[in-house]
Design a protein around this motif. Structure first.
Motif, PDB file in Angstrom:
ATOM      1  N   LEU A   8      42.805  41.987  28.012  1.00  0.00           N
ATOM      2  CA  LEU A   8      42.131  41.112  27.047  1.00  0.00           C
ATOM      3  C   LEU A   8      43.129  40.495  26.076  1.00  0.00           C
ATOM      4  O   LEU A   8      43.012  39.311  25.724  1.00  0.00           O
ATOM      5  N   THR A   9      44.104  41.271  25.649  1.00  0.00           N
ATOM      6  CA  THR A   9      45.148  40.734  24.773  1.00  0.00           C
ATOM      7  C   THR A   9      45.902  39.608  25.475  1.00  0.00           C
ATOM      8  O   THR A   9      46.147  38.544  24.888  1.00  0.00           O
ATOM      9  N   SER A  10      46.246  39.830  26.726  1.00  0.00           N
ATOM     10  CA  SER A  10      46.958  38.810  27.509  1.00  0.00           C
ATOM     11  C   SER A  10      46.128  37.545  27.662  1.00  0.00           C
ATOM     12  O   SER A  10      46.650  36.429  27.548  1.00  0.00           O
ATOM     13  N   ALA A  11      44.843  37.714  27.914  1.00  0.00           N
ATOM     14  CA  ALA A  11      43.953  36.559  28.083  1.00  0.00           C
ATOM     15  C   ALA A  11      43.861  35.743  26.796  1.00  0.00           C
ATOM     16  O   ALA A  11      43.877  34.502  26.845  1.00  0.00           O
ATOM     17  N   VAL A  12      43.778  36.417  25.670  1.00  0.00           N
ATOM     18  CA  VAL A  12      43.726  35.687  24.394  1.00  0.00           C
ATOM     19  C   VAL A  12      45.027  34.932  24.169  1.00  0.00           C
ATOM     20  O   VAL A  12      45.017  33.749  23.805  1.00  0.00           O
ATOM     21  N   ILE A  13      46.140  35.591  24.405  1.00  0.00           N
ATOM     22  CA  ILE A  13      47.434  34.936  24.174  1.00  0.00           C
ATOM     23  C   ILE A  13      47.599  33.712  25.060  1.00  0.00           C
ATOM     24  O   ILE A  13      47.980  32.640  24.582  1.00  0.00           O
ATOM     25  N   PHE A  72      37.072  38.233  33.360  1.00  0.00           N
ATOM     26  CA  PHE A  72      36.305  37.207  34.062  1.00  0.00           C
ATOM     27  C   PHE A  72      35.138  36.722  33.202  1.00  0.00           C
ATOM     28  O   PHE A  72      34.941  35.516  33.028  1.00  0.00           O
ATOM     29  N   PHE A  73      34.366  37.655  32.658  1.00  0.00           N
ATOM     30  CA  PHE A  73      33.165  37.293  31.902  1.00  0.00           C
ATOM     31  C   PHE A  73      33.492  36.471  30.661  1.00  0.00           C
ATOM     32  O   PHE A  73      32.810  35.493  30.357  1.00  0.00           O
ATOM     33  N   PHE A  74      34.559  36.846  29.936  1.00  0.00           N
ATOM     34  CA  PHE A  74      34.847  36.170  28.670  1.00  0.00           C
ATOM     35  C   PHE A  74      35.812  34.987  28.784  1.00  0.00           C
ATOM     36  O   PHE A  74      35.849  34.139  27.888  1.00  0.00           O
TER      37      PHE A  74
END
Length: 147
Positions: A8-13, A72-74
């Motif tokens: 999740l951290t990677s996805a935000v970045i 995937f969902f977010f």
């Protein structure tokens, strides 16, 4: 840290930072910074014989499944497939994946052994349940505030 937290951290970045090369660099840096926070993860207790390899493997697979579904969902649902997103997620958990051969097969070839030592002995701070899990819930809550 759990793969879910790193993913999740990677996805935000990767979705908030540009250029891409800088985002990928930050993802790798943040993996190690997050591991400095005392935490529980699926490998906790494995090296000290407090957990079986089978239990650790099942917990890890469950964690990876939760990480993939959550990302995937977010971040992916309803969007065109983003190779950049999934490469970022993979990079975000790569230091943990590098430890897999040593933890499960006692296989430590150079240079993976150097990376593993840096990761597990210098950067990793383990915490016990429930506090080691609570720190990650707080991090995940903060991540969702950024999404």
């Amino acid at each position: 840290m759990l793969a879910t937290t790193h993913s999740l951290t990677s996805a935000v970045i990767i979705t908030k930072v540009s250029p891409n090369w800088f985002a990928f660099l930050l993802i790798l840096i943040f993996h190690y910074l997050l591991d400095l926070i005392p935490h529980w993860d699926t490998g906790s207790g494995l090296t000290k014989g407090l957990k079986t390899k089978k239990k650790a493997a099942l917990e890890t697979l469950a964690d990876l499944l939760v990480a993939g579904i959550t990302v995937f969902f977010f971040f992916q649902k309803g969007q065109p497939f983003s190779l950049k997103l999934w490469l970022a997620v993979l990079l975000g958990i790569l230091p943990d994946l590098i430890e897999f051969p040593s933890l499960f097969f006692n296989f430590r070839p150079f240079p993976l052994n150097v990376l593993e030592k840096f990761h597990s002995q210098i950067m990793h701070r383990r915490g016990k349940l429930p506090w080691g899990f609570l720190t990650q819930l707080i991090i995940i809550a903060l991540i969702f505030l950024l999404v």
